[in-house]
Design a protein around this motif. Sequence first.
Motif, PDB file in Angstrom:
ATOM      1  N   GLU A 232       0.704  -1.146   0.159  1.00 14.48           N
ATOM      2  CA  GLU A 232       0.033   0.007   0.101  1.00 14.48           C
ATOM      3  C   GLU A 232       0.831   1.368  -0.004  1.00 14.48           C
ATOM      4  O   GLU A 232       0.586   2.365  -0.913  1.00 14.48           O
ATOM      5  CB  GLU A 232      -0.919  -0.100   1.125  1.00 14.48           C
ATOM      6  N   ARG A 233       1.735   1.085   0.902  1.00 14.40           N
ATOM      7  CA  ARG A 233       2.610   2.581   0.945  1.00 14.40           C
ATOM      8  C   ARG A 233       3.654   2.874  -0.394  1.00 14.40           C
ATOM      9  O   ARG A 233       3.780   3.586  -0.647  1.00 14.40           O
ATOM     10  CB  ARG A 233       3.470   2.428   1.972  1.00 14.40           C
ATOM     11  N   LEU A 234       3.926   1.254  -1.004  1.00 13.24           N
ATOM     12  CA  LEU A 234       4.926   1.785  -2.043  1.00 13.24           C
ATOM     13  C   LEU A 234       3.923   2.168  -3.456  1.00 13.24           C
ATOM     14  O   LEU A 234       4.270   3.146  -4.296  1.00 13.24           O
ATOM     15  CB  LEU A 234       5.368   0.132  -2.432  1.00 13.24           C
ATOM     16  N   PHE A 235       2.510   1.759  -3.396  1.00  8.81           N
ATOM     17  CA  PHE A 235       1.659   2.373  -4.184  1.00  8.81           C
ATOM     18  C   PHE A 235       1.445   3.824  -4.144  1.00  8.81           C
ATOM     19  O   PHE A 235       1.334   4.701  -4.951  1.00  8.81           O
ATOM     20  CB  PHE A 235       0.465   1.503  -4.433  1.00  8.81           C
ATOM     21  N   GLU A 236       1.344   4.187  -2.881  1.00 10.11           N
ATOM     22  CA  GLU A 236       1.091   5.744  -2.476  1.00 10.11           C
ATOM     23  C   GLU A 236       2.437   6.647  -2.964  1.00 10.11           C
ATOM     24  O   GLU A 236       2.222   7.732  -3.305  1.00 10.11           O
ATOM     25  CB  GLU A 236       0.948   5.936  -0.943  1.00 10.11           C
ATOM     26  N   GLU A 237       3.437   5.845  -2.809  1.00 10.89           N
ATOM     27  CA  GLU A 237       4.800   6.660  -3.276  1.00 10.89           C
ATOM     28  C   GLU A 237       4.839   6.652  -4.980  1.00 10.89           C
ATOM     29  O   GLU A 237       5.210   7.634  -5.494  1.00 10.89           O
ATOM     30  CB  GLU A 237       6.027   5.776  -2.828  1.00 10.89           C
ATOM     31  N   GLU A 238       4.331   5.692  -5.335  1.00 12.95           N
ATOM     32  CA  GLU A 238       4.493   5.429  -7.084  1.00 12.95           C
ATOM     33  C   GLU A 238       3.621   6.150  -7.593  1.00 12.95           C
ATOM     34  O   GLU A 238       3.617   6.630  -8.737  1.00 12.95           O
ATOM     35  CB  GLU A 238       4.845   4.194  -7.275  1.00 12.95           C
ATOM     36  N   VAL A 239       2.214   5.917  -7.143  1.00 14.81           N
ATOM     37  CA  VAL A 239       1.207   6.562  -7.932  1.00 14.81           C
ATOM     38  C   VAL A 239       0.524   7.785  -7.632  1.00 14.81           C
ATOM     39  O   VAL A 239       0.134   8.076  -6.199  1.00 14.81           O
ATOM     40  CB  VAL A 239      -0.204   5.340  -8.022  1.00 14.81           C
TER      41      VAL A 239
END
Length: 267
Positions: free
Chosen positions: A210-217
Amino acid sequence: MNKELMEALDVLEKEKEISKETLFEAIENSLMTACKNHFGKADNVHVEINRETCDFLVYAEKEVVPTKDDVEDDCLQIALEDAQEISKRAQVGDMIHVEIKSKEFGRIATQNAKNVILQKIREEEKAALYNEYHSKEKEIITGIVQRIDEKGNVLVDIGRTQTTLKVSDQVKGETFERGDRIKLYVVSVSNKEKPGTLVRVSRTSPQLVERLFEEEVTEIKDGIVEIMGIAREAGSRTKMAVRAKAPNVDPVGACVGVNGARVKAIV
């Protein structure tokens, strides 16, 4: 001016993030402790430290009595003739400040004072460390692999402290080498007496994804796309449900990216 003490306090404030005022208070308390251990009491003892020069003064407040025969307690009273050597204006019944030289403290009292200061430094360092990592709880941090023990647990340097990525929190099939930079999800931060500040990290938590998607998207970071739920089999597959909060926005397309660029970066 006590330059050595000032320089030491500057170093502690910079490297350990302990305020000078806290250290001044620790020194004052240690001197009070030394007085109490040496003289048996310190109710009438005062400690003053100049915050600008680091010069300090320790004195006892004593009542002036007529003669030495009238002195019932050396710690609380002083004869008039002795008081007048300190201040010619001293009169019977006055309260006078009698300086206490730190060299008068015994070896044990001095050692105890040193221990008080060191204990305070440890407590403040521990509190600063906890506050720093507590603010990163439920977030992603980057660490550097230091070593892998015989059980497969990975010791990771995460800045001002180290943590252990346990086998149970590792993705099956992943291998690490000393010096590898890895992303970790901070599950929790505790401040127990032993072993001190404990940062629990994970590579298997769904929240890492979830945090990775928040960083990337960008759309997720801006709140245009919302993550509704994540199911993860770490190292195998992950499913994520998303929805758009704005019309004409494709939530799945935003997460996947052009030619799958965004999801590939996360994978």
